[in-house]
Design a protein around this motif. Structure first.
Motif, mmCIF file in Angstrom:
data_model
loop_
_atom_site.group_PDB
_atom_site.id
_atom_site.type_symbol
_atom_site.label_atom_id
_atom_site.label_comp_id
_atom_site.label_asym_id
_atom_site.label_seq_id
_atom_site.Cartn_x
_atom_site.Cartn_y
_atom_site.Cartn_z
ATOM 1 N N VAL A 105 6.719 -9.198 7.731
ATOM 2 C CA VAL A 105 5.996 -8.314 7.136
ATOM 3 C C VAL A 105 6.519 -8.296 5.884
ATOM 4 C CG1 VAL A 105 7.410 -6.412 7.832
ATOM 5 C CG2 VAL A 105 4.863 -6.120 7.170
ATOM 6 N N LEU A 106 5.575 -7.671 4.717
ATOM 7 C CA LEU A 106 5.933 -7.743 3.563
ATOM 8 C C LEU A 106 7.109 -7.323 3.163
ATOM 9 C CD1 LEU A 106 2.543 -6.672 1.554
ATOM 10 C CD2 LEU A 106 3.976 -8.793 1.129
ATOM 11 N N ALA A 107 7.966 -7.762 2.398
ATOM 12 C CA ALA A 107 9.274 -7.263 1.933
ATOM 13 C C ALA A 107 10.186 -6.600 3.071
ATOM 14 C CB ALA A 107 8.975 -6.320 0.829
ATOM 15 N N ALA A 108 10.293 -7.428 4.087
ATOM 16 C CA ALA A 108 10.795 -6.725 5.393
ATOM 17 C C ALA A 108 12.277 -6.614 5.215
ATOM 18 C CB ALA A 108 10.834 -8.126 6.647
ATOM 19 N N ASP A 109 13.010 -7.207 4.205
ATOM 20 C CA ASP A 109 14.410 -6.860 4.160
ATOM 21 C C ASP A 109 14.457 -5.503 3.176
ATOM 22 O OD1 ASP A 109 13.455 -8.355 1.970
ATOM 23 O OD2 ASP A 109 15.239 -9.441 1.685
ATOM 24 N N THR A 110 13.727 -4.936 2.570
ATOM 25 C CA THR A 110 13.898 -4.109 1.686
ATOM 26 C C THR A 110 12.941 -2.926 1.615
ATOM 27 O OG1 THR A 110 12.269 -5.054 -0.021
ATOM 28 C CG2 THR A 110 14.725 -5.527 -0.418
ATOM 29 N N THR A 111 11.777 -2.865 2.262
ATOM 30 C CA THR A 111 10.746 -1.954 2.588
ATOM 31 C C THR A 111 11.158 -0.789 3.440
ATOM 32 O OG1 THR A 111 8.381 -1.552 3.013
ATOM 33 C CG2 THR A 111 9.428 -3.249 4.363
ATOM 34 N N ASP A 112 10.694 0.413 3.239
ATOM 35 C CA ASP A 112 10.670 1.377 4.029
ATOM 36 C C ASP A 112 9.442 1.462 5.060
ATOM 37 O OD1 ASP A 112 13.154 2.493 3.278
ATOM 38 O OD2 ASP A 112 11.826 3.454 1.489
ATOM 39 N N LEU A 113 8.629 0.346 5.057
ATOM 40 C CA LEU A 113 7.526 0.327 6.008
ATOM 41 C C LEU A 113 8.103 0.589 7.607
ATOM 42 C CD1 LEU A 113 4.364 -0.536 6.129
ATOM 43 C CD2 LEU A 113 4.894 -2.566 6.573
ATOM 44 N N ILE A 114 7.344 1.476 8.270
ATOM 45 C CA ILE A 114 7.736 1.831 9.550
ATOM 46 C C ILE A 114 7.663 0.591 10.655
ATOM 47 C CG2 ILE A 114 5.379 2.301 10.302
ATOM 48 C CD1 ILE A 114 6.521 4.550 11.823
ATOM 49 N N LEU A 115 7.083 -0.402 10.186
ATOM 50 C CA LEU A 115 7.231 -1.744 11.107
ATOM 51 C C LEU A 115 8.126 -2.720 10.884
ATOM 52 C CD1 LEU A 115 3.334 -2.426 10.989
ATOM 53 C CD2 LEU A 115 4.546 -1.533 13.007
ATOM 54 N N ALA A 116 8.722 -2.315 9.922
ATOM 55 C CA ALA A 116 9.705 -3.318 9.058
ATOM 56 C C ALA A 116 11.097 -3.703 9.855
ATOM 57 C CB ALA A 116 10.187 -2.983 7.689
ATOM 58 N N ILE A 135 9.675 -18.224 6.413
ATOM 59 C CA ILE A 135 9.407 -16.768 6.817
ATOM 60 C C ILE A 135 7.953 -16.358 6.237
ATOM 61 C CG2 ILE A 135 9.991 -14.359 6.879
ATOM 62 C CD1 ILE A 135 11.991 -16.263 8.530
ATOM 63 N N LEU A 136 6.997 -16.116 7.001
ATOM 64 C CA LEU A 136 5.734 -15.716 6.436
ATOM 65 C C LEU A 136 5.636 -14.351 6.485
ATOM 66 C CD1 LEU A 136 3.769 -18.351 8.487
ATOM 67 C CD2 LEU A 136 4.397 -18.515 6.034
ATOM 68 N N ARG A 137 5.997 -13.715 5.383
ATOM 69 C CA ARG A 137 5.878 -12.137 5.438
ATOM 70 C C ARG A 137 4.370 -11.625 5.133
ATOM 71 N NH1 ARG A 137 11.453 -10.809 2.195
ATOM 72 N NH2 ARG A 137 13.068 -10.861 3.792
ATOM 73 N N ASN A 138 3.623 -11.604 6.205
ATOM 74 C CA ASN A 138 2.101 -11.243 6.214
ATOM 75 C C ASN A 138 2.075 -9.849 5.891
ATOM 76 O OD1 ASN A 138 1.700 -13.628 7.024
ATOM 77 N ND2 ASN A 138 0.783 -13.221 8.832
ATOM 78 N N GLY A 139 1.259 -9.582 4.957
ATOM 79 C CA GLY A 139 0.579 -8.262 4.496
ATOM 80 C C GLY A 139 -0.445 -7.821 5.562
ATOM 81 N N LEU A 195 3.105 -12.477 1.595
ATOM 82 C CA LEU A 195 1.565 -12.897 1.830
ATOM 83 C C LEU A 195 0.737 -11.689 1.616
ATOM 84 C CD1 LEU A 195 1.744 -15.713 4.492
ATOM 85 C CD2 LEU A 195 1.927 -16.005 1.889
ATOM 86 N N SER A 196 0.032 -11.529 0.850
ATOM 87 C CA SER A 196 -1.019 -10.466 0.630
ATOM 88 C C SER A 196 -2.141 -10.938 -0.158
ATOM 89 C CB SER A 196 -0.294 -9.362 -0.182
ATOM 90 O OG SER A 196 -0.072 -9.815 -1.419
ATOM 91 N N GLY A 255 2.442 3.168 -1.316
ATOM 92 C CA GLY A 255 2.522 1.981 -2.059
ATOM 93 C C GLY A 255 3.047 0.819 -1.339
ATOM 94 N N LEU A 256 3.562 0.806 -0.164
ATOM 95 C CA LEU A 256 4.141 -0.204 0.661
ATOM 96 C C LEU A 256 3.361 -1.252 0.997
ATOM 97 C CD1 LEU A 256 6.568 1.857 3.053
ATOM 98 C CD2 LEU A 256 6.696 1.376 0.329
ATOM 99 N N LEU A 257 1.949 -1.102 1.097
ATOM 100 C CA LEU A 257 0.974 -2.081 1.280
ATOM 101 C C LEU A 257 0.099 -2.857 0.026
ATOM 102 C CD1 LEU A 257 -0.479 -0.519 4.614
ATOM 103 C CD2 LEU A 257 1.317 -2.467 4.508
ATOM 104 N N ALA A 258 0.553 -2.244 -1.107
ATOM 105 C CA ALA A 258 -0.204 -2.617 -2.259
ATOM 106 C C ALA A 258 0.295 -3.856 -2.909
ATOM 107 C CB ALA A 258 -0.234 -1.507 -2.910
ATOM 108 N N THR A 259 1.276 -4.337 -2.553
ATOM 109 C CA THR A 259 1.862 -5.577 -3.314
ATOM 110 C C THR A 259 1.002 -6.806 -3.070
ATOM 111 O OG1 THR A 259 4.179 -4.912 -2.475
ATOM 112 C CG2 THR A 259 3.865 -7.207 -3.411
ATOM 113 N N VAL A 260 0.627 -7.281 -4.374
ATOM 114 C CA VAL A 260 -0.254 -8.431 -4.615
ATOM 115 C C VAL A 260 0.938 -9.583 -5.377
ATOM 116 C CG1 VAL A 260 -2.069 -9.334 -6.048
ATOM 117 C CG2 VAL A 260 -2.141 -7.253 -5.184
ATOM 118 N N THR A 261 1.023 -10.743 -4.632
ATOM 119 C CA THR A 261 2.135 -11.741 -5.104
ATOM 120 C C THR A 261 1.317 -12.973 -5.427
ATOM 121 O OG1 THR A 261 2.478 -12.812 -2.878
ATOM 122 C CG2 THR A 261 3.707 -10.704 -3.401
#
Length: 287
Positions: A105-116, A135-139, A195-196, A255-261
């Motif tokens: 999942v996006l930014a898995a090592d730094t995000t506060d996303l509940i799924l991370a 590692i495919l960090r899917n948004g 990935l997003s 804003g945890l799902l807003a990252t455009v890379t």
């Protein structure tokens, strides 16, 4: 080269195999499934179907024997995934798999996303295994809002606790195409792809897209997380599920799902699928 995909009859796994079948011989592809009865179409297309369960290490090692490259699609049993993923990683190593890609999942090592947290732990296990990996960090998947389409048709509203938060979602097929690229080509080893989608939309824009699809005006009705829990439990959801969905909306607001890379469109060599197009297709497939 033999490529295996776990969760191969799931929504993402089946799409990955569709992509792989465009440039690989079917016999070189392995669909690792829990229920062989759901894999008839894959078997008919010439794909090897092997039965294994994330909770059964012995079956996993047998299923991965002779496999060179593996896509580990994260499990769906929240709370049990780290142990299940460890079983797959250990089985892959024991079976002689050379390379593993994992849908994180996006930014898995730094995000506060509940799924991370479970994804972060799995990434650490993969690195510790010594296997070559990507590692495919899917948004977020646009298809996550298919039920929202049905609700909007009935009520004319999108009720969410997302505030002004934005979501850089992409179609599941976009993420599948990226996974197929990584499995099929060299140079991705040791990489982490964030990935997003190419554009982060807000819930007013979601309501506009739903208006187009539903053929009636749809408006966004922002609520608090507590209010959303009340709405969802009144609709029949249990308290735990309602709380989890409200937490996801709170993460969206933050804003945890807003990252455009640009990583996703870069891998697949085309723009990601726009919100309206992806939602329209998903709604049609679900109806």
């Amino acid at each position: 080269m033999t490529i295996a995909v776990t969760g191969a009859t799931g929504q993402l796994g089946r799409l990955v195999l569709d992509e792989l079948l465009t440039n690989h011989e079917p016999a070189a592809l392995v669909a690792v499934v829990r229920d062989a009865g759901k894999a008839g179409e894959l078997r008919a297309r010439g794909v090897q179907v092997r039965v294994a369960d994330y909770s059964d290490p012995a079956s996993l090692e047998v299923a991965l024997t002779g496999v060179d490259r593996l896509l580990l699609i994260s499990g769906s049993e929240v709370g049990s995934r780290v142990a299940q993923h460890a079983n797959v990683i250990n089985a892959a190593k024991a079976a002689g798999v050379n390379f593993i890609a994992y849908t994180s999942v996006l930014a898995a090592d730094t995000t506060d996303l509940i799924l991370a947290p479970e994804h972060k732990a799995t990434e650490e296990l993969i690195r510790a295994s010594g296997l070559e990996n990507t590692i495919l960090r899917n948004g977020w998947y646009t298809e996550n809002y298919v039920q929202t389409v049905a609700t909007a048709r009935q009520t004319g509203a999108v009720v969410a606790a997302a505030g002004d938060g934005r979501v850089a979602s992409a179609a599941r097929a976009d993420y599948a195409a990226a996974a197929a690229v990584v499995l099929s080509s060299a140079g991705h080893e040791g990489r982490v792809y964030e990935l997003s989608g190419d554009y982060a939309w807000d819930f007013k824009e979601l309501a506009t897209a739903l208006t187009e699809i539903a053929g009636r005006e749809v408006v966004y009705q922002p609520v608090t997380a507590a209010e959303l829990v009340e709405v969802l439990t009144s609709a029949g959801l249990d308290q735990g599920t309602a709380g989890f969905l409200a937490a996801l909306d709170s993460d969206t607001q933050a804003g945890l799902l807003a990252t455009v890379t640009g990583d996703l469109s870069g891998l697949i060599g085309r723009p990601t699928t726009p919100l309206l197009q992806a939602l329209r297709s998903a709604a049609a497939a679900a109806s």
